[in-house]
Design a protein around this motif. Structure first.
Motif, PDB file in Angstrom:
ATOM      1  N   GLY A  39       0.764  -1.236   0.000  1.00  0.00           N
ATOM      2  CA  GLY A  39       0.000   0.000   0.000  1.00  0.00           C
ATOM      3  C   GLY A  39       0.792   1.282   0.000  1.00  0.00           C
ATOM      4  O   GLY A  39       0.219   2.346   0.255  1.00  0.00           O
ATOM      5  N   CYS A  40       2.089   1.222  -0.281  1.00  0.00           N
ATOM      6  CA  CYS A  40       2.893   2.446  -0.334  1.00  0.00           C
ATOM      7  C   CYS A  40       2.985   2.948  -1.770  1.00  0.00           C
ATOM      8  O   CYS A  40       3.242   2.169  -2.685  1.00  0.00           O
ATOM      9  CB  CYS A  40       4.300   2.184   0.199  1.00  0.00           C
ATOM     10  N   SER A  41       2.780   4.246  -1.965  1.00  0.00           N
ATOM     11  CA  SER A  41       2.845   4.831  -3.307  1.00  0.00           C
ATOM     12  C   SER A  41       4.248   5.353  -3.579  1.00  0.00           C
ATOM     13  O   SER A  41       4.762   6.200  -2.833  1.00  0.00           O
ATOM     14  CB  SER A  41       1.834   5.971  -3.444  1.00  0.00           C
ATOM     15  N   LEU A  42       4.859   4.836  -4.650  1.00  0.00           N
ATOM     16  CA  LEU A  42       6.204   5.260  -5.025  1.00  0.00           C
ATOM     17  C   LEU A  42       6.176   6.511  -5.900  1.00  0.00           C
ATOM     18  O   LEU A  42       7.094   7.330  -5.849  1.00  0.00           O
ATOM     19  CB  LEU A  42       6.921   4.139  -5.793  1.00  0.00           C
ATOM     20  N   GLY A  43       5.164   6.632  -6.727  1.00  0.00           N
ATOM     21  CA  GLY A  43       5.068   7.729  -7.678  1.00  0.00           C
ATOM     22  C   GLY A  43       3.810   7.560  -8.506  1.00  0.00           C
ATOM     23  O   GLY A  43       2.812   7.018  -8.025  1.00  0.00           O
ATOM     24  N   THR A  44       3.865   7.997  -9.774  1.00  0.00           N
ATOM     25  CA  THR A  44       2.673   7.907 -10.624  1.00  0.00           C
ATOM     26  C   THR A  44       3.052   7.534 -12.050  1.00  0.00           C
ATOM     27  O   THR A  44       4.203   7.698 -12.482  1.00  0.00           O
ATOM     28  CB  THR A  44       1.924   9.250 -10.683  1.00  0.00           C
ATOM     29  N   LEU A  45       2.056   7.029 -12.755  1.00  0.00           N
ATOM     30  CA  LEU A  45       2.064   7.014 -14.221  1.00  0.00           C
ATOM     31  C   LEU A  45       1.043   8.073 -14.618  1.00  0.00           C
ATOM     32  O   LEU A  45      -0.129   7.982 -14.239  1.00  0.00           O
ATOM     33  CB  LEU A  45       1.671   5.641 -14.757  1.00  0.00           C
ATOM     34  N   CYS A  46       1.487   9.087 -15.373  1.00  0.00           N
ATOM     35  CA  CYS A  46       0.571  10.195 -15.667  1.00  0.00           C
ATOM     36  C   CYS A  46       0.703  10.647 -17.122  1.00  0.00           C
ATOM     37  O   CYS A  46       1.722  10.399 -17.783  1.00  0.00           O
ATOM     38  CB  CYS A  46       0.833  11.372 -14.733  1.00  0.00           C
ATOM     39  N   VAL A  47      -0.355  11.285 -17.597  1.00  0.00           N
ATOM     40  CA  VAL A  47      -0.366  11.916 -18.921  1.00  0.00           C
ATOM     41  C   VAL A  47      -0.781  13.375 -18.742  1.00  0.00           C
ATOM     42  O   VAL A  47      -1.569  13.708 -17.850  1.00  0.00           O
ATOM     43  CB  VAL A  47      -1.330  11.185 -19.889  1.00  0.00           C
ATOM     44  N   MET A  48      -0.222  14.261 -19.608  1.00  0.00           N
ATOM     45  CA  MET A  48      -0.487  15.693 -19.500  1.00  0.00           C
ATOM     46  C   MET A  48      -0.741  16.282 -20.901  1.00  0.00           C
ATOM     47  O   MET A  48      -0.262  15.751 -21.901  1.00  0.00           O
ATOM     48  CB  MET A  48       0.701  16.430 -18.875  1.00  0.00           C
TER      49      MET A  48
END
Length: 374
Positions: A110-119
């Motif tokens: 359940g720990c968030s390392l970062g994201t996959l994102c689009v902009m």
């Protein structure tokens, strides 16, 4: 932050697997920018960046630091009118961000390392199916990160196992050398004892002399056997060692009462070369005390201000102390005298403090270089 450190992905070189994922995400959404970000303590670092010239940005200037706080996808359809991002540098600055969709990269615990994102630089509306697709791509990113983490952990475990194997090999080599050294010393000791006995005038017949010689060779074997039972290679605990030797002697000499040999001593570790001499002295003195003395035999080892003392006493009348030290007393006393000489010690014989029995005491210094027995 602990999870980020555990996965050890920060500042690693680009990898085509992740670059393929950001390229696919940009194509799927038709956006100019797609990122795989890792959020560190003071920055947002991009493991893979499609359409983004910067390799990292500060946490204050990155939307990913906000996105990882969510359990689900974080969407800004039109950032210029969204109160969550109106004052954000990416929105107000030259970048002119208007659309952002990020899903957290979450570990199994359940720990968030970062994201996959689009902009994008213009507002967009998206469907639930597109969000599900981005979540699927994020799952692939995490699978890759987990795989690399597992591989790294396996490599570390293998390195530790290899180091442990090397240490065991070095220890085995050390033990082999030590055993060879002890065997050589033992053979020299046996040779010295037999040579000494051959030069000792005696009225005993040959079988008797051979029996005595065999008994002392057996004593050497017992002394070394108890050394090998010690935990260390080069040193052994004197008190534990003396207890084992005397327990063995109690059984072998078939003393009237089991436990009639009482042992006490300071907890001191000595080099095994000195332990051999001490063990053989105890073998001779306890054997003599059991044979010629009476009552309980007491073995004492003490750590004093000037060195160490070793004493063996009994409760019998025994011969006068001055008679015991005479060379004519026999081969056993010559062996003891030679061993005491090895320890650079002083041998004294007297009565116990209460005036009864016979007590033999050897005092020797803490540090000496032991020669081979002549």
């Amino acid at each position: 932050m602990a999870a980020v450190r555990q996965y050890a992905v920060l500042d690693t070189p680009p990898e085509s697997t992740f670059d393929h994922i950001t390229s696919l995400a940009a194509e799927l959404f038709g956006t100019p920018v797609a990122l795989i970000s890792i959020v560190a303590e003071d920055r947002v670092w991009f493991k893979s960046r499609h359409g983004m010239p910067m390799a990292q940005t500060s946490r204050d200037a990155g939307l990913c630091a906000s996105a990882i706080l969510q359990k689900r996808a974080w969407l800004l359809s039109d950032a210029s009118s969204d109160p969550r991002a109106l004052a954000h540098p990416l929105v107000t600055g030259d970048f002119g961000l208007r659309f952002y969709l990020g899903v957290p990269l979450t570990t199994a615990d359940g720990c968030s390392l970062g994201t996959l994102c689009v902009m994008d630089h213009k507002p967009r509306s998206i469907t639930k199916r597109q969000i599900a697709s981005l979540n699927s791509l994020a799952a692939i990113v995490m699978d890759q990160l987990e795989l690399r983490n597992a591989g790294r952990q396996a490599a570390m475990a293998l390195a530790e196992a290899a180091a442990a194997k090397d240490k065991a090999l070095r220890l085995t080599t050390l033990m082999a050398n030590e055993i060879d050294h002890r065997v050589m010393n033992s053979l020299q000791l046996v040779s010295g004892l037999l040579s000494m006995q051959s030069r000792t005038p005696s009225d005993d017949d040959v079988p008797t002399q051979l029996k005595q010689a065999a008994g002392r060779v057996s004593a050497i074997a017992r002394v070394h056997q108890h050394i090998y039972l010690s935990e260390g290679i080069e040193h052994a605990d004197v008190a534990q060692y003396l207890q084992r030797v005397c327990d063995d002697l109690s059984i072998m000499l078939q003393a009237t009462n089991r436990g009639s040999i009482e042992v006490s001593g300071a907890e001191v570790k000595l080099p095994t070369a000195r332990i051999v001499a001490i063990g053989l002295i105890i073998n001779e003195l306890v054997t003599n005390a059991t044979k010629y003395g009476a009552g309980k035999v007491a073995v004492r080892f003490a750590d004093t201000a000037t060195g160490y003392t070793l004493s063996v006493s009994d409760e019998g009348d025994g011969p006068p102390p001055d008679e015991i030290l005479k060379p004519a007393r026999g081969f056993g006393m010559k062996v003891i005298t030679s061993l005491v000489s090895q320890l650079r010690g002083d041998l004294s014989v007297g009565r116990k403090d209460d005036g009864t029995g016979t007590q033999v005491t050897i005092a020797f210094p803490r540090e000496i270089a032991l020669p081979h027995m002549p």
